[in-house]
Design a protein around this motif. Sequence first.
Motif, PDB file in Angstrom:
ATOM      1  N   GLY A 282     120.260 -24.615  -6.919  1.00 43.64           N
ATOM      2  CA  GLY A 282     121.680 -24.341  -7.262  1.00 43.64           C
ATOM      3  C   GLY A 282     121.497 -22.709  -7.628  1.00 43.64           C
ATOM      4  O   GLY A 282     122.619 -22.293  -8.238  1.00 43.64           O
ATOM      5  N   ARG A 283     120.601 -21.905  -7.044  1.00 46.35           N
ATOM      6  CA  ARG A 283     120.449 -20.527  -7.106  1.00 46.35           C
ATOM      7  C   ARG A 283     121.259 -19.873  -6.490  1.00 46.35           C
ATOM      8  O   ARG A 283     121.431 -18.320  -6.508  1.00 46.35           O
ATOM      9  CB  ARG A 283     119.170 -20.058  -7.231  1.00 46.35           C
ATOM     10  N   GLY A 284     121.791 -20.337  -5.409  1.00 43.71           N
ATOM     11  CA  GLY A 284     122.570 -19.528  -4.500  1.00 43.71           C
ATOM     12  C   GLY A 284     122.120 -19.313  -3.093  1.00 43.71           C
ATOM     13  O   GLY A 284     120.908 -19.853  -2.955  1.00 43.71           O
ATOM     14  N   GLU A 285     122.900 -18.917  -1.950  1.00 42.20           N
ATOM     15  CA  GLU A 285     122.443 -19.159  -0.734  1.00 42.20           C
ATOM     16  C   GLU A 285     121.317 -18.390  -0.264  1.00 42.20           C
ATOM     17  O   GLU A 285     120.606 -18.706   0.387  1.00 42.20           O
ATOM     18  CB  GLU A 285     123.770 -18.935   0.219  1.00 42.20           C
ATOM     19  N   HIS A 286     121.139 -17.027  -0.889  1.00 45.54           N
ATOM     20  CA  HIS A 286     120.103 -16.246  -0.265  1.00 45.54           C
ATOM     21  C   HIS A 286     119.414 -15.740  -1.484  1.00 45.54           C
ATOM     22  O   HIS A 286     119.268 -14.452  -1.647  1.00 45.54           O
ATOM     23  CB  HIS A 286     120.706 -15.129   0.873  1.00 45.54           C
ATOM     24  N   TYR A 287     118.840 -16.545  -2.399  1.00 41.76           N
ATOM     25  CA  TYR A 287     118.209 -16.114  -3.656  1.00 41.76           C
ATOM     26  C   TYR A 287     116.986 -15.872  -3.283  1.00 41.76           C
ATOM     27  O   TYR A 287     116.063 -14.786  -3.832  1.00 41.76           O
ATOM     28  CB  TYR A 287     118.059 -17.423  -4.611  1.00 41.76           C
ATOM     29  N   GLY A 288     116.286 -16.270  -2.256  1.00 43.66           N
ATOM     30  CA  GLY A 288     114.734 -16.050  -1.814  1.00 43.66           C
ATOM     31  C   GLY A 288     114.426 -15.087  -0.946  1.00 43.66           C
ATOM     32  O   GLY A 288     113.425 -14.363  -1.210  1.00 43.66           O
ATOM     33  N   ALA A 289     115.545 -14.575  -0.160  1.00 46.85           N
ATOM     34  CA  ALA A 289     115.146 -13.354   0.743  1.00 46.85           C
ATOM     35  C   ALA A 289     116.463 -12.381   0.383  1.00 46.85           C
ATOM     36  O   ALA A 289     117.546 -12.568   1.002  1.00 46.85           O
ATOM     37  CB  ALA A 289     115.366 -14.055   2.217  1.00 46.85           C
ATOM     38  N   ARG A 290     115.959 -11.253  -0.151  1.00 44.72           N
ATOM     39  CA  ARG A 290     116.770 -10.140  -0.588  1.00 44.72           C
ATOM     40  C   ARG A 290     116.420  -8.870   0.098  1.00 44.72           C
ATOM     41  O   ARG A 290     115.167  -8.529   0.400  1.00 44.72           O
ATOM     42  CB  ARG A 290     116.977 -10.090  -1.766  1.00 44.72           C
ATOM     43  N   ALA A 291     117.560  -7.922   0.388  1.00 48.48           N
ATOM     44  CA  ALA A 291     117.252  -6.568   0.637  1.00 48.48           C
ATOM     45  C   ALA A 291     116.566  -5.922  -0.580  1.00 48.48           C
ATOM     46  O   ALA A 291     117.225  -5.975  -1.755  1.00 48.48           O
ATOM     47  CB  ALA A 291     118.361  -5.818   0.894  1.00 48.48           C
ATOM     48  N   GLY A 292     115.857  -4.869  -0.618  1.00 52.57           N
ATOM     49  CA  GLY A 292     115.166  -4.111  -1.610  1.00 52.57           C
ATOM     50  C   GLY A 292     114.157  -3.390  -1.397  1.00 52.57           C
ATOM     51  O   GLY A 292     113.099  -3.627  -0.409  1.00 52.57           O
ATOM     52  N   ILE A 293     114.028  -2.238  -1.688  1.00 50.97           N
ATOM     53  CA  ILE A 293     112.927  -1.058  -1.420  1.00 50.97           C
ATOM     54  C   ILE A 293     112.252  -0.616  -2.728  1.00 50.97           C
ATOM     55  O   ILE A 293     113.188  -0.276  -3.570  1.00 50.97           O
ATOM     56  CB  ILE A 293     113.122  -0.245  -0.410  1.00 50.97           C
ATOM     57  N   SER A 294     111.060  -0.347  -2.777  1.00 49.78           N
ATOM     58  CA  SER A 294     110.412   0.647  -3.750  1.00 49.78           C
ATOM     59  C   SER A 294     110.648   2.098  -3.576  1.00 49.78           C
ATOM     60  O   SER A 294     111.515   2.502  -2.915  1.00 49.78           O
ATOM     61  CB  SER A 294     109.101   0.091  -3.769  1.00 49.78           C
ATOM     62  N   THR A 295     109.809   2.820  -3.870  1.00 48.23           N
ATOM     63  CA  THR A 295     109.886   4.374  -4.023  1.00 48.23           C
ATOM     64  C   THR A 295     109.050   4.987  -2.671  1.00 48.23           C
ATOM     65  O   THR A 295     109.317   6.049  -2.608  1.00 48.23           O
ATOM     66  CB  THR A 295     108.981   4.786  -5.092  1.00 48.23           C
ATOM     67  N   LEU A 296     108.727   4.175  -1.766  1.00 52.38           N
ATOM     68  CA  LEU A 296     108.200   4.626  -0.356  1.00 52.38           C
ATOM     69  C   LEU A 296     106.967   5.591  -0.737  1.00 52.38           C
ATOM     70  O   LEU A 296     107.011   6.791  -0.403  1.00 52.38           O
ATOM     71  CB  LEU A 296     109.299   5.456   0.333  1.00 52.38           C
ATOM     72  N   ARG A 297     106.150   5.019  -1.693  1.00 49.40           N
ATOM     73  CA  ARG A 297     104.865   5.774  -2.242  1.00 49.40           C
ATOM     74  C   ARG A 297     105.350   7.064  -2.557  1.00 49.40           C
ATOM     75  O   ARG A 297     104.647   8.174  -2.160  1.00 49.40           O
ATOM     76  CB  ARG A 297     103.919   5.931  -1.140  1.00 49.40           C
ATOM     77  N   GLY A 298     106.825   7.336  -3.390  1.00 48.67           N
ATOM     78  CA  GLY A 298     106.879   8.387  -3.990  1.00 48.67           C
ATOM     79  C   GLY A 298     107.676   9.443  -3.193  1.00 48.67           C
ATOM     80  O   GLY A 298     108.174  10.473  -3.589  1.00 48.67           O
ATOM     81  N   ALA A 299     107.762   8.762  -1.802  1.00 42.29           N
ATOM     82  CA  ALA A 299     108.600   9.822  -0.760  1.00 42.29           C
ATOM     83  C   ALA A 299     110.014   9.791  -1.454  1.00 42.29           C
ATOM     84  O   ALA A 299     110.647  10.900  -1.311  1.00 42.29           O
ATOM     85  CB  ALA A 299     108.499   9.461   0.613  1.00 42.29           C
ATOM     86  N   ILE A 300     110.586   8.988  -1.719  1.00 43.12           N
ATOM     87  CA  ILE A 300     111.818   8.934  -2.459  1.00 43.12           C
ATOM     88  C   ILE A 300     111.960   9.623  -3.924  1.00 43.12           C
ATOM     89  O   ILE A 300     111.131   9.286  -4.637  1.00 43.12           O
ATOM     90  CB  ILE A 300     112.595   7.549  -2.660  1.00 43.12           C
ATOM     91  N   SER A 301     112.809  10.879  -4.084  1.00 43.40           N
ATOM     92  CA  SER A 301     112.831  11.242  -5.309  1.00 43.40           C
ATOM     93  C   SER A 301     112.764  10.633  -6.621  1.00 43.40           C
ATOM     94  O   SER A 301     113.744   9.524  -6.446  1.00 43.40           O
ATOM     95  CB  SER A 301     113.967  12.356  -5.281  1.00 43.40           C
ATOM     96  N   PRO A 302     112.031  10.753  -7.354  1.00 41.13           N
ATOM     97  CA  PRO A 302     112.129  10.177  -8.706  1.00 41.13           C
ATOM     98  C   PRO A 302     113.608   9.975  -9.238  1.00 41.13           C
ATOM     99  O   PRO A 302     113.740   9.166  -9.823  1.00 41.13           O
ATOM    100  CB  PRO A 302     111.262  10.727  -9.536  1.00 41.13           C
ATOM    101  N   GLY A 303     114.456  11.088  -9.125  1.00 36.50           N
ATOM    102  CA  GLY A 303     115.670  11.355  -9.539  1.00 36.50           C
ATOM    103  C   GLY A 303     116.634  10.148  -8.920  1.00 36.50           C
ATOM    104  O   GLY A 303     117.917   9.815  -9.566  1.00 36.50           O
TER     105      GLY A 303
END
Length: 457
Positions: free
Chosen positions: A105-126
């Motif tokens: 009962g957690r929803g249709e796409h609870y287990g597979a989601r879009a999301g990214i981390s910092t790209l090893r710092g390449a994305i600005s900390p800001g």
Amino acid sequence: MVFPTYGTTAVDWESRLDLGRLRGERLDRLKAELERSDLGALLTFDFHNIRYMTSTHIGTWAMDKMIRFALLPRGGDPVLWDFGSAAKHHQLQSEWLDLPHAAAGRGEHYGARAGISTLRGAISPGAGRAADVAAKVAEVMCDFGLEGQSIGVDVIEPPVMFALAEAGFPVVDGQQVFLEARRLKTRDEIGLLTQAASMVDAAYEQLYDFLRPGVRENECVGLVSKVLYDLGSEHVEGVNAISGERCSPHPHVFTDRLIRPGDPAFFDILHSFMGYRTCYYRTFAVGSASRAQRDAYTICRDLMDRAIDVIKPGATTADVVALWPRAQEFGFPDEEAAFALQYGHGIGLSIWERPIFSRLTSFDSPETLEEGMVFALETYWPAADGWGAARIEEEIVVTATGCQVITKFPAEELLVAGKRYFTTGGHLPTMRDSQSHLNTVRLPEGALSTSTTGVLA
């Protein structure tokens, strides 16, 4: 016990590898290890641990990017945040991620989601990616009633670790939990490891035919890579091609060196089939082998055979390394300086897993061998000529009563590759020194008189 090798495709008329069973048994083992720990969840950024937990793969280009991450909460199922459209693909093709959450009962796409981390710092900390990762993880932790509980992590970027701590979640070492789950292989994992090894058998067959004076180390790497990719390899992680005077000391990297007559040449082939790796050394002599090369190979083989003889459930890594020479006996000041020359390591979704065999660590922290372990044993010996060396590696499955070797390209004696040469006296011996004058038989004193025709008498 024989571990069979199947084709690389599925058929309806033969019971082959069961990938659904593979996914389920891997996850069950990871869940069991999490339950045995005091952690609230496991968080992974490591490419191989993500695959073990979620059975997903988006290409080897992503192996070192640390952009994807997955969480296994205590009492729940994995949640994967993946790179852009890969998440949409998982929603369509990797239903095992969403189905258990939907059933709860957690929803249709609870287990597979879009999301990214910092790209090893390449994305600005800001841009706040680290805080966003922490918020995503915190949301799932709270959904499972795990507020404030510790999270075991394998590898992590410092900004993400700091953000998780700020969100109230202690970050601790979770790598040992992953490694413990992966220590024993399921029947399907052993099947994939055996299939991967059989592909290297084929690569060595073609390499043996190809080796001759005048080819370069990098050409050998290219040949092996093509053979493996043609056979269905997912990733050729590396081909260690070492020849001639580069053999001692072992440099662990190939060059464009031309292989010469009489050279020793050894190779390590590392690739993966459906994620499962090989680490598989073989040594050749090109054209001919000197006595020093043959003797080095004989010692190297003996060290290997002594180790294999004691492999069985209940033996320890200390029992094995006690049979191997001390570093000083083959030219190194200590065990750290000689690390990975007389060596053993588990293989699975990555090259070096549990157990580890080394005189540097195994006496202080021995590991007990168990049925279902799969590991590689590597031996090395420098030749007495001061520049050649021999290297052998076998991959081994621990069975109920002993072990089985799954690397099958011939290695019991030193193989001589390249063409046979003909002389006026017949075949040129395959055991000879590469410096011709060391192989000649001098005529006795006074035998150099000539006849009237000017030919030696």
